[in-house]
Design an enzyme around this catalytic site. Structure first.
Site, mmCIF file in Angstrom:
data_model
loop_
_atom_site.group_PDB
_atom_site.id
_atom_site.type_symbol
_atom_site.label_atom_id
_atom_site.label_comp_id
_atom_site.label_asym_id
_atom_site.label_seq_id
_atom_site.Cartn_x
_atom_site.Cartn_y
_atom_site.Cartn_z
ATOM 1 N N ASP A 1 0.863 -1.172 0.000
ATOM 2 C CA ASP A 1 0.000 0.000 0.000
ATOM 3 C C ASP A 1 0.909 1.235 0.000
ATOM 4 O O ASP A 1 2.056 1.175 0.440
ATOM 5 C CB ASP A 1 -0.876 -0.025 1.259
ATOM 6 C CG ASP A 1 -1.676 1.256 1.428
ATOM 7 O OD1 ASP A 1 -2.364 1.644 0.477
ATOM 8 O OD2 ASP A 1 -1.579 1.871 2.508
ATOM 9 N N ASP B 1 -1.688 -0.660 6.114
ATOM 10 C CA ASP B 1 -1.847 -0.066 7.443
ATOM 11 C C ASP B 1 -3.266 0.369 7.752
ATOM 12 O O ASP B 1 -3.564 0.733 8.885
ATOM 13 C CB ASP B 1 -0.927 1.153 7.585
ATOM 14 C CG ASP B 1 -1.458 2.352 6.802
ATOM 15 O OD1 ASP B 1 -1.894 2.149 5.641
ATOM 16 O OD2 ASP B 1 -1.454 3.463 7.340
ATOM 17 N N ASP C 1 -7.182 -1.879 3.901
ATOM 18 C CA ASP C 1 -6.214 -2.900 3.518
ATOM 19 C C ASP C 1 -6.545 -4.266 4.116
ATOM 20 O O ASP C 1 -5.960 -5.273 3.703
ATOM 21 C CB ASP C 1 -4.806 -2.500 3.974
ATOM 22 C CG ASP C 1 -4.320 -1.229 3.304
ATOM 23 O OD1 ASP C 1 -4.610 -1.060 2.112
ATOM 24 O OD2 ASP C 1 -3.681 -0.399 3.974
#
Length: 624
Positions: free
Chosen positions: A306, A504, A508
């Site tokens: 990410d 995080d 996600d």
């Protein structure tokens, strides 16, 4: 030495063997009974069978009037097996160093302020809401939140963060970390089993007690190896009788077969490596939730990252300042004076940048916030407008030559803040979510390990591609909706890749669950941390390749240990059965026991060598 009191040698040996059989060797008989009740076969069953068969045969010979007996052999056998287990436990104990070090961090006593006075009480008696006095050099007893004072706190033993972290009122403190230089008053927020340290210890213990897929295979192999040992012992006894050898000789070979094929080394092959691997990770602030995570880390071929909060800091920063008219320092001071009155994240980024440059602190009057556009105020008698192009149009300001620079910044994925003074365009401020300092070396380290790196983000393509270029990421997938992240991970898995997802945020979590290995940045959300298989306490991207290296090192030790255990038993079995007796190669049961124990110790020591795995130094990570 002849037997005293006129006793026959076999009777004297019988008396001497009684304490060994009914006291020292009792651990093997009790263990064998438990195993049989659980309908399984293990090392305890083999040792118990070997000792019992040799001793009972000797007892029968003694009662029948005397002959060759094995009292001495079975007594020495029991002693050698116990000695081997002592060495083995000593070696395995080294694998628990991480747990012991973590448990020793919490201070036994704490200073609690009661009626305005500090009182020392046991840390176990601290309650949520207690006001703590934390002096310089003291360990913080429980998780707390600073109410008064400023200091720097060393959190390295808990999170692996090598540099002290600045703490001010409102900042969270981790129990067992060390207050460095200032006195703090903090309110307890988590105590006992709820503290971060207690949760880390629990997580590491659960990981060390869990089983990797390789361990399940080893357990099944150990069961069948015990069965082979028992059947092999019976066949060895029968064959030697059939070829005309005496019962004592046949018994000797049968006992040796049963002892030397004990699967103790096979049972130790993976647990010891897992204990060392999880402990090694814990010391670096990398928490593997279970043994399967360690093994999965070793097999990762693609890492999906990410962007926001993982590769980047997750907060806007000024990355570019273009001044068209006037002094850079003067214009930055004017813009900061206006933005200081705003709470918008972009405004705070401008203020932070100005303060870092040490510009003059000016005061804004008549501040006017224009929602969705920016802000306008009077600074030193000048009308200063700071905002986007819509605000410039509202102020009748034409960017002119700056328009081309603004378009170029936008194409690179930067948010552009325009600055106008008294109706004249004077500057552009490019703002972006800056990469973490260790993101680029982390990507380089992953590629050096032969791992494919993919960035997956919901941000716009221009921003994603810019970050990708800066960090050296070839594959960038942008403008992905949160619900679609998991499906993108699944696509990579369908191509035959073992995929790790690093994230995080709440968005996600589905992708973390979908991946073969989910890795959560420690500063992320509770949902992401709960879903992931590995938690990076320091929120440092460079810990990603470190985690994979620990996983690979652990799996390598598992395979080495399994290969040794299987190979050892394959070679030892025919020797123990007496196949090479014509060549003079014969093993006695006690020597077989020593050899079996030595094999187990060798496996444990080999696992401990994992502690020497070369990993990037924490200082190097910080400086990278």
């Amino acid at each position: 030495m002849p037997a005293p009191f006129g006793l026959r040698d076999d009777l004297f040996q019988l008396l001497l063997s009684l304490p060994v059989i009914f006291y020292s060797a009792r651990i093997f008989f009790d263990g064998a009974v438990r195993a049989l009740r659980a309908r399984t076969l293990d090392m305890m069953v083999l040792v118990a069978v070997a000792i019992a068969s040799g001793w009972l045969y000797s007892l029968a010979v003694t009662l029948a009037g005397g002959g060759d007996v094995f009292y001495e052999a079975v007594s020495v056998l029991a002693a050698f097996v116990l000695l081997g287990h002592w060495f083995e436990m000593r070696a395995r104990g080294g694998a628990n160093d991480a747990i012991r070090q973590l448990l020793s961090l919490a201070p036994p006593m704490a200073l609690v302020i009661r009626s305005g006075e500090p009182i020392e009480i046991p840390t176990a008696e601290v309650k949520v809401g207690d006001l703590l006095l934390i002096r310089p050099g003291a360990r913080i007893p429980v998780d707390a939140r600073v109410e008064e004072g400023e200091s720097e706190v060393d959190e390295s033993m808990v999170t692996g963060e090598s540099l002290p972290v600045s703490k001010k009122p409102g900042a969270d403190l981790i129990g067992a970390s060390i207050n460095k230089n200032g006195t703090l008053r903090a309110r307890g927020v988590r105590v006992g089993a709820d503290t971060a340290l207690a949760q880390i210890v629990k997580l590491v213990q659960e990981a060390q007690n869990s089983k990797a897929p390789a361990q399940a295979l080893a357990d099944r192999a150990a069961f069948w190896l015990v069965l082979v040992a028992l059947v092999g012992g019976a066949l060895t006894f029968t064959v030697w009788l059939l070829v005309g050898r005496s019962v004592p000789v046949a018994t000797l070979f049968a006992i040796t077969v049963v002892v030397i094929t004990c699967p103790d080394a096979l049972g130790l092959a993976t647990p010891t490596a897992i204990m060392v691997g999880t402990g090694l990770g814990a010391k670096r602030g990398i928490l593997f939730k279970n043994a399967m995570a360690l093994e999965a880390a070793a097999r990762v071929q693609t890492v999906v990252l990410d962007k926001t909060g993982t590769l980047t800091r997750g907060e806007p920063e000024v990355s570019q300042l273009v001044v068209e008219d006037g002094s850079e320092v003067e214009i930055l001071a004017l813009a900061a004076a206006v933005e200081r009155e705003s709470e918008h994240p972009l405004a705070q980024a401008v203020v932070k940048y100005a303060e870092a440059r040490g510009v003059q602190h000016l005061t804004a009057d008549g501040f006017e916030n224009v929602p969705g556009q920016g802000a306008v105020a009077k600074v030193g008698g000048k009308r200063v407008a700071v905002g986007n192009t819509r605000l410039m149009a509202r102020e009748d300001v034409s960017l002119g030559i700056l328009e081309g620079r603004r378009a170029a910044m936008a194409a690179e994925g930067r948010t552009t803040v325009c600055v106008a003074v008294d109706g004249r365009p004077v500057a552009l401020i490019g703002i972006a979510d800056a990469p973490r300092p260790t993101s680029r070396p982390a990507i380089a380290a992953l590629r050096a390990q032969g791992v494919q790196v993919v960035m997956l983000t919901g941000d716009n393509s221009a921003t994603a591609l810019r970050i990708g270029r800066e960090l050296g990421i070839d594959t960038v997938i942008a403008e992905v909706l949160p619900a679609d992240k998991a499906s993108k991970v699944a696509e990579l898995q369908r191509s035959g890749r073992n995929v790790a997802m690093v994230g995080d945020g709440v968005n996600d979590a589905p992708a973390l669950a979908q991946a073969d290995l989910g890795i959560a940045i420690g500063a992320g959300t509770d949902v992401a941390i709960e879903t992931a298989d590995v938690v990076l306490m320091r929120s440092d991207p460079l810990d990603i390749p470190t985690a994979l290296r620990i996983g690979r090192g652990t799996l390598r030790k598992m395979r080495q240990n399994l290969a040794w255990a299987v190979g050892y038993n394959s070679v030892a079995l025919p020797i123990a059965a007496g196949v090479f007796e014509p060549a003079g190669l014969v093993l006695r049961p006690e020597i077989a026991a020593l050899s079996m124990s030595g094999s187990s110790v060798l496996v444990a020591v080999n696992a401990l060598l994992l502690k020497g795995l070369r990993l990037p130094a924490a200082q190097e990570q910080q400086a990278a």
